[in-house]
Design an enzyme around this catalytic site. Structure first.
Site, short mmCIF file in Angstrom:
data_model
loop_
_atom_site.label_atom_id
_atom_site.label_comp_id
_atom_site.label_asym_id
_atom_site.label_seq_id
_atom_site.Cartn_x
_atom_site.Cartn_y
_atom_site.Cartn_z
N ASP A 174 41.97 19.13 -41.36
CA ASP A 174 40.87 18.38 -40.73
C ASP A 174 40.34 17.31 -41.67
OD1 ASP A 174 41.03 20.07 -38.45
OD2 ASP A 174 39.88 21.59 -39.52
N HIS A 201 37.80 25.73 -37.43
CA HIS A 201 39.03 24.96 -37.19
C HIS A 201 39.50 25.12 -35.75
CE1 HIS A 201 42.79 22.91 -37.81
NE2 HIS A 201 43.44 23.97 -37.33
P1 NAD Z 1 56.65 28.45 -36.28
O1 NAD Z 1 56.89 29.26 -35.05
O2 NAD Z 1 57.50 27.25 -36.49
O3 NAD Z 1 56.77 29.35 -37.58
C1 NAD Z 1 56.14 30.58 -37.67
C2 NAD Z 1 56.99 31.47 -38.55
O4 NAD Z 1 56.31 32.72 -38.68
C3 NAD Z 1 58.38 31.78 -37.98
O5 NAD Z 1 59.38 31.45 -38.93
C4 NAD Z 1 58.34 33.27 -37.70
O6 NAD Z 1 59.59 33.91 -37.89
C5 NAD Z 1 57.31 33.72 -38.72
N1 NAD Z 1 56.72 35.02 -38.42
C6 NAD Z 1 56.32 35.53 -37.24
N2 NAD Z 1 55.86 36.78 -37.39
C7 NAD Z 1 55.96 37.06 -38.70
C8 NAD Z 1 55.65 38.19 -39.49
N3 NAD Z 1 55.14 39.29 -38.96
N4 NAD Z 1 55.89 38.14 -40.81
C9 NAD Z 1 56.41 37.02 -41.38
N5 NAD Z 1 56.74 35.92 -40.69
C10 NAD Z 1 56.51 35.95 -39.36
O7 NAD Z 1 55.10 28.02 -36.26
P2 NAD Z 1 54.38 26.92 -37.17
O8 NAD Z 1 54.43 25.61 -36.48
O9 NAD Z 1 54.87 27.04 -38.55
O10 NAD Z 1 52.86 27.41 -37.07
C11 NAD Z 1 52.47 28.65 -37.64
C12 NAD Z 1 50.99 28.91 -37.40
O11 NAD Z 1 50.18 27.96 -38.09
C13 NAD Z 1 50.57 28.82 -35.95
O12 NAD Z 1 49.69 29.88 -35.62
C14 NAD Z 1 49.83 27.50 -35.86
O13 NAD Z 1 48.89 27.46 -34.82
C15 NAD Z 1 49.17 27.47 -37.21
N6 NAD Z 1 48.71 26.16 -37.68
C16 NAD Z 1 47.54 26.11 -38.36
C17 NAD Z 1 47.06 24.90 -38.84
C18 NAD Z 1 45.78 24.84 -39.61
O14 NAD Z 1 45.25 23.74 -39.80
N7 NAD Z 1 45.25 25.94 -40.11
C19 NAD Z 1 47.81 23.73 -38.65
C20 NAD Z 1 49.00 23.81 -37.96
C21 NAD Z 1 49.45 25.03 -37.47
C1 LMR Z 2 46.21 21.68 -36.01
O1 LMR Z 2 45.03 21.39 -36.18
O2 LMR Z 2 47.10 20.81 -35.97
C2 LMR Z 2 46.61 23.11 -35.91
O3 LMR Z 2 45.50 23.95 -35.84
C3 LMR Z 2 47.61 23.39 -34.86
C4 LMR Z 2 47.10 23.24 -33.47
O4 LMR Z 2 47.27 24.18 -32.69
O5 LMR Z 2 46.58 22.19 -33.13
#
Ligand code: NAD
Ligand code: LMR
Length: 340
Positions: A174, A201
């Site tokens: 953010d 967030h």
């Molecule tokens: P993705 O599906 O590409 O990757 C997630 C990974 O987690 C996969 O490789 C999967 O195998 C693994 N996984 C699932 N369960 C697991 C477990 N029990 N133990 C270990 N690994 C496990 O998803 P992504 O795009 O990398 O996003 C991941 C998360 O991050 C989502 O929840 C998304 O909403 C969040 N996110 C948060 C922010 C933020 O600003 N905080 C920003 C973007 C995404």
């Molecule tokens: C973001 O801010 O990009 C992440 O929290 C992923 C989402 O779901 O938007």
């Protein structure tokens, strides 16, 4: 590498090698995912990281083998669930544990729609972290962050190892977005733009304090549009990816910046980041977790700063934020109470 400034200058690289003295193991749980892979690569480039442990339910050994060829000194090891003690070994001795494990959004979903799947993933990984890395800084990326951070706190409490100074919800994206979006509006260099973003967030819980930025003059429709873009920047990416997930590359950048900030703080630098932590700021309103500026130190959270002066418009944003945040936090706590 300076993540506050995006350039990777020669002077910064020199500082890097000079200050890379202590052993710092960093563990990524969910390392083979859309965020996990580029995040792990950026951590491999960080000379403060001496050992990189990559865990995922699938694919982590391959990612580790690949990244291990990058010619920086840190060791890289990949772990999977069917390795004996795989997750435990990945966690043991970690100074920082980043958790991007879980499912991302598809168009039309809110972050809260991810709760049913991600709450149990984060709970189970938090249990492992509480057991094998109880003193690490835990950085929660998995959404909904407003609920997954309280989930992690409850798990650590149930294991008797909760230290609120070492649990962080990663809201750095953010901040990164806010500085980029304001620079686009004002035709400035984002490296010179700092925008404090407080709250949580997701959607209206993301509260940019533009009155404290370099551009307190932004008003009217321009302000409304900018605030909306910062609050819903995640949706912009979800829509553009059209079903293939949410922000991964910018998130990897943001997560690597937050990890670097904690590593620098551990080595004695004064570093300030906005991050979602257990906070006294709104406890009198029943809200235990809140993101505001936090000075980081070797002990994790060193000082939580108040939000500071806000204008009437921002007070309105804060009021809306607190209403949602309170529900999101309660949902996480209830989940652990009912599903220990
Ligand atoms: P993705 O599906 O590409 O990757 C997630 C990974 O987690 C996969 O490789 C999967 O195998 C693994 N996984 C699932 N369960 C697991 C477990 N029990 N133990 C270990 N690994 C496990 O998803 P992504 O795009 O990398 O996003 C991941 C998360 O991050 C989502 O929840 C998304 O909403 C969040 N996110 C948060 C922010 C933020 O600003 N905080 C920003 C973007 C995404
Ligand atoms: C973001 O801010 O990009 C992440 O929290 C992923 C989402 O779901 O938007």
């Amino acid at each position: 590498m300076s993540f506050a400034r995006s350039a990777f200058s020669f002077a910064q690289r020199r500082t890097f090698s000079v200050s890379a003295r202590q052993n710092s193991k960093v563990t990524v749980l969910g390392a083979a995912g859309g965020i996990g892979q580029p995040l792990s690569l950026l951590l491999k480039l960080n000379k403060r990281v001496t050992d990189l442990a990559l865990y995922d339910i699938r694919g982590a050994p391959g990612v580790a083998a690949d990244i291990s060829h990058v010619n920086s000194n840190s060791t890289v090891a990949g772990y999977k669930p069917d390795d004996a003690e795989g997750l435990a070994t990945a966690l043991k001795g970690a100074e920082i544990v980043l958790i991007p494990a879980g499912v991302p959004r598809k168009p039309g979903m809110t972050r809260d729609d991810l709760f049913n799947t991600n709450a149990s993933i984060v709970r189970d990984l938090a249990k492992a972290a509480a057991e094998h890395a109880p003193n690490a800084n835990i950085l929660i990326i998995s959404n909904p962050v407003n609920s997954t951070v309280p989930i992690t706190a409850e798990v650590f409490k149930s294991k008797g190892v909760y230290n609120p100074k070492r649990l962080f919800g990663v809201t750095t994206l953010d901040i990164v977005r806010a500085s980029r979006f304001i620079s686009q509006l004002k035709s400035t260099d984002p490296a010179n733009e700092e925008v404090t973003v407080v709250g949580g967030h997701s959607g209206v819980t993301i509260v940019p304090i533009l009155s404290q930025s370099n551009h307190p003059d932004i008003a009217g429709e321009a302000r409304d549009k900018l605030v909306n873009r910062i609050q819903f920047g995640g949706d912009e990416v979800v829509k553009a990816k059209d079903g293939a997930g949410s922000a991964t590359l910018s998130m990897a950048f943001a997560g690597a910046r937050m990890a670097d900030s904690l590593l620098r703080a551990a080595q004695g630098e004064n570093v300030v980041e906005c991050t979602f932590v257990e906070s006294p700021l709104y406890k009198d309103q029943g809200i235990d977790f809140f993101s505001s500026k936090v000075t980081l130190g070797p002990e994790g959270v060193k000082e939580i700063h108040p939000v500071g002066a806000v204008n009437e418009y921002e007070q309105g944003l804060l009021d809306a934020c607190l209403k949602d945040l309170s529900k999101n936090i309660a949902k996480g706590k209830t989940f652990v109470a009912e599903n220990p």
